[in-house]
Design an enzyme around this catalytic site. Sequence first.
Site, PDB file in Angstrom:
ATOM      1  N   ASN A  10       0.876  -1.030  -0.028  1.00 31.13           N
ATOM      2  CA  ASN A  10       0.202   0.062  -0.148  1.00 31.13           C
ATOM      3  C   ASN A  10       0.948   1.137   0.041  1.00 31.13           C
ATOM      4  O   ASN A  10       1.501   1.604   1.100  1.00 31.13           O
ATOM      5  CB  ASN A  10      -0.938  -0.007   1.302  1.00 31.13           C
ATOM      6  CG  ASN A  10      -1.756   1.081   1.371  1.00 31.13           C
ATOM      7  OD1 ASN A  10      -1.866   1.972   0.680  1.00 31.13           O
ATOM      8  ND2 ASN A  10      -2.722   1.076   2.208  1.00 31.13           N
ATOM      9  N   ARG A  90      -2.493  -2.183  -3.215  1.00 28.54           N
ATOM     10  CA  ARG A  90      -3.879  -1.457  -2.957  1.00 28.54           C
ATOM     11  C   ARG A  90      -3.897  -0.020  -3.889  1.00 28.54           C
ATOM     12  O   ARG A  90      -2.890   0.720  -3.735  1.00 28.54           O
ATOM     13  CB  ARG A  90      -3.972  -1.086  -1.483  1.00 28.54           C
ATOM     14  CG  ARG A  90      -5.148  -0.246  -1.052  1.00 28.54           C
ATOM     15  CD  ARG A  90      -4.950   0.703   0.119  1.00 28.54           C
ATOM     16  NE  ARG A  90      -6.285   1.257   0.200  1.00 28.54           N
ATOM     17  CZ  ARG A  90      -6.292   2.775   0.667  1.00 28.54           C
ATOM     18  NH1 ARG A  90      -5.005   3.301   1.391  1.00 28.54           N
ATOM     19  NH2 ARG A  90      -7.058   3.418   1.057  1.00 28.54           N
ATOM     20  N   HIS A 179     -13.150   2.741   0.752  1.00 26.88           N
ATOM     21  CA  HIS A 179     -13.130   1.577   1.580  1.00 26.88           C
ATOM     22  C   HIS A 179     -13.792   0.438   1.152  1.00 26.88           C
ATOM     23  O   HIS A 179     -14.452  -0.532   1.618  1.00 26.88           O
ATOM     24  CB  HIS A 179     -13.909   2.058   2.865  1.00 26.88           C
ATOM     25  CG  HIS A 179     -13.328   3.057   3.757  1.00 26.88           C
ATOM     26  ND1 HIS A 179     -13.824   3.995   4.417  1.00 26.88           N
ATOM     27  CD2 HIS A 179     -11.882   3.207   4.164  1.00 26.88           C
ATOM     28  CE1 HIS A 179     -13.231   4.627   5.098  1.00 26.88           C
ATOM     29  NE2 HIS A 179     -11.702   4.380   4.838  1.00 26.88           N
ATOM     30  N   ARG A 240     -11.034  14.580   9.044  1.00 27.53           N
ATOM     31  CA  ARG A 240     -11.806  15.318   8.199  1.00 27.53           C
ATOM     32  C   ARG A 240     -13.529  15.669   8.303  1.00 27.53           C
ATOM     33  O   ARG A 240     -13.609  15.152   9.172  1.00 27.53           O
ATOM     34  CB  ARG A 240     -12.017  14.033   6.970  1.00 27.53           C
ATOM     35  CG  ARG A 240     -10.645  14.035   6.081  1.00 27.53           C
ATOM     36  CD  ARG A 240     -10.890  12.914   5.100  1.00 27.53           C
ATOM     37  NE  ARG A 240      -9.757  12.071   5.508  1.00 27.53           N
ATOM     38  CZ  ARG A 240      -9.998  10.713   5.061  1.00 27.53           C
ATOM     39  NH1 ARG A 240     -10.697  10.301   4.394  1.00 27.53           N
ATOM     40  NH2 ARG A 240      -8.870   9.859   5.677  1.00 27.53           N
ATOM     41  N   CYS A 282      -9.618   8.648  18.430  1.00 28.53           N
ATOM     42  CA  CYS A 282     -10.838   8.306  19.234  1.00 28.53           C
ATOM     43  C   CYS A 282     -10.626   7.763  20.462  1.00 28.53           C
ATOM     44  O   CYS A 282     -11.537   8.180  21.426  1.00 28.53           O
ATOM     45  CB  CYS A 282     -11.511   7.209  18.643  1.00 28.53           C
ATOM     46  SG  CYS A 282     -12.991   6.660  19.437  1.00 28.53           S
ATOM     47  N   GLU A 332     -14.389  -1.618  15.699  1.00 26.74           N
ATOM     48  CA  GLU A 332     -13.807  -3.050  16.007  1.00 26.74           C
ATOM     49  C   GLU A 332     -13.541  -2.840  17.606  1.00 26.74           C
ATOM     50  O   GLU A 332     -13.615  -3.848  18.115  1.00 26.74           O
ATOM     51  CB  GLU A 332     -12.651  -3.537  15.417  1.00 26.74           C
ATOM     52  CG  GLU A 332     -12.915  -3.861  13.969  1.00 26.74           C
ATOM     53  CD  GLU A 332     -11.774  -4.201  13.235  1.00 26.74           C
ATOM     54  OE1 GLU A 332     -10.725  -4.628  13.867  1.00 26.74           O
ATOM     55  OE2 GLU A 332     -11.694  -4.074  11.936  1.00 26.74           O
ATOM     56  N   GLU A 383      -8.363  -5.964   4.988  1.00 23.79           N
ATOM     57  CA  GLU A 383      -8.096  -5.477   3.424  1.00 23.79           C
ATOM     58  C   GLU A 383      -7.045  -6.315   2.841  1.00 23.79           C
ATOM     59  O   GLU A 383      -6.933  -6.670   1.624  1.00 23.79           O
ATOM     60  CB  GLU A 383      -7.935  -4.110   3.620  1.00 23.79           C
ATOM     61  CG  GLU A 383      -9.250  -3.369   3.905  1.00 23.79           C
ATOM     62  CD  GLU A 383      -9.128  -1.914   4.361  1.00 23.79           C
ATOM     63  OE1 GLU A 383      -8.774  -1.739   5.477  1.00 23.79           O
ATOM     64  OE2 GLU A 383      -9.238  -0.880   3.768  1.00 23.79           O
TER      65      GLU A 383
HETATM   66  P1  AMP Z   1      -7.813   2.639  11.697  1.00 25.34           P
HETATM   67  O1  AMP Z   1      -7.932   4.005  10.765  1.00 25.34           O
HETATM   68  O2  AMP Z   1      -8.825   1.865  11.248  1.00 25.34           O
HETATM   69  O3  AMP Z   1      -6.555   2.032  11.803  1.00 25.34           O
HETATM   70  O4  AMP Z   1      -8.467   3.330  12.901  1.00 25.34           O
HETATM   71  C1  AMP Z   1      -7.900   4.117  13.505  1.00 25.34           C
HETATM   72  C2  AMP Z   1      -8.835   4.568  14.916  1.00 25.34           C
HETATM   73  O5  AMP Z   1      -9.272   3.506  15.613  1.00 25.34           O
HETATM   74  C3  AMP Z   1      -8.263   5.747  15.931  1.00 25.34           C
HETATM   75  O6  AMP Z   1      -9.207   6.574  16.070  1.00 25.34           O
HETATM   76  C4  AMP Z   1      -8.230   4.942  17.015  1.00 25.34           C
HETATM   77  O7  AMP Z   1      -8.220   5.750  18.154  1.00 25.34           O
HETATM   78  C5  AMP Z   1      -9.146   3.942  16.980  1.00 25.34           C
HETATM   79  N1  AMP Z   1      -9.093   2.931  17.926  1.00 25.34           N
HETATM   80  C6  AMP Z   1      -8.199   1.832  17.947  1.00 25.34           C
HETATM   81  N2  AMP Z   1      -8.427   1.031  18.869  1.00 25.34           N
HETATM   82  C7  AMP Z   1      -9.056   1.521  19.648  1.00 25.34           C
HETATM   83  C8  AMP Z   1      -9.710   1.406  21.063  1.00 25.34           C
HETATM   84  N3  AMP Z   1      -9.479   0.329  21.715  1.00 25.34           N
HETATM   85  N4  AMP Z   1     -10.871   2.117  21.299  1.00 25.34           N
HETATM   86  C9  AMP Z   1     -11.163   3.144  20.650  1.00 25.34           C
HETATM   87  N5  AMP Z   1     -10.820   3.514  19.678  1.00 25.34           N
HETATM   88  C10 AMP Z   1      -9.707   2.888  19.012  1.00 25.34           C
END
Ligand code: AMP
Length: 397
Positions: A10, A90, A179, A240, A282, A332, A383
Amino acid sequence: MSNSLVLVINSGSSSLKFALIDTVSGEATLSGLGECFGLPEAVVSWKIDGEKHEHMLEAEGNHHQQAVDRIVALLEELGMKQDIVAIGHRVVHGGEKFTKTVKIDETVLEEIDNLSDLAPLHNPAHVIGMRAAMKAFPSLSQYAVFDTAFHQTMPAKAYTGAISQKLYKEYGIRRYGFHGTSHYYVSREAAKMINKPVEDSNFISVHLGNGASVCAIKNGKSVDTSMGFTPLAGLMMGTRCGDLDPSIIEFLLKKGWSQQEVFDELNKKSGLLGVSGLTSDCRGIIEAMENGHEGATLAFEIFCYRVAKYIGSYMVALDELDAIIFTAGIGENSQPIRSKILENLKIFGYREDEEGNAAARFGNAGVITKPNTPMAMVIPTNEEWVIAKESMELLHA
Ligand code: AMP
């Protein structure tokens, strides 16, 4: 393991992620990341048995090529190179041209490059990564898997903007959606979970990560999705803004902001970060909210409200709904986010199963709603696995 490994790449403008996927077990035997390309601190890192390894790239030169060359050397050192049978890339934007995975040749490279207008940050970087990989693995077939391909089944009423058709015909302005690989994967896994053929299954898939999108999936096919012409549209995201009155752009330009400043604001300084004034992550938002931070609390509220609004609106795109699917980093893992979204959907009958919601985290799939109520579930996305599997299938086709 022999003859079952696919190297998934990627390639971004300043980074290159890689994963070596065993298409028999589905496991990633090795994964890593090249980053800070174009800067003196450009580096490639990878993990073996939980231990992180790093290799600094030369201060100058083609960092994509250097990174791929280092990955090749690493695969040789680990004795894995001879077991790689294909490379899967990707690709963010396939426009209307690419509706499925394709084998890469000079024409395909040119066509991906020609779509750079639609994805200026991504497509040129993909082409650089592909060329580097083709140089490093001249005897292997390489495949391109597109984020947009799954959404090419959307009907015209979902992908056409309420603007002059001239803009579509001249510039290709329409909803493409992104996505797609993730929405495709989780809908197939969800169909298995509910024991139905995917062609008879209907889902609303909610990919919540740094980027976020919702997809209405009817009989296994995408019929609408929240990202649009670019990945800026739709949900509130890490940085965003998602959906926004376009007049705000004109307003800011008239206030003396430059085009670049407006673009940076909406792409990099909005979303969870902009509203909270704190972080785009998050986990940081939830923690601050629990400590009473007002901005974080508002960011959380907006985020969950908007996801629920999209889910509600996608009921219109479907005749039946088997389940809502949550996936990606936030989907997740974040129990409070899912809980709030389900609460916002109570008019549709959704009722959180607290135990199920607590259990479906950190890589575990599961149903998070009570029995005999409309179903929501968590499915970890993968993915890289789709990219590896599709490459393998085309190789043997
Ligand atoms: P991704 O782009 O799929 O890697 O997701 C990134 C986002 O997932 C970020 O905002 C992280 O804070 C959130 N994230 C990862 N692990 C957790 C968790 N245990 N609780 C809440 N948010 C999470």
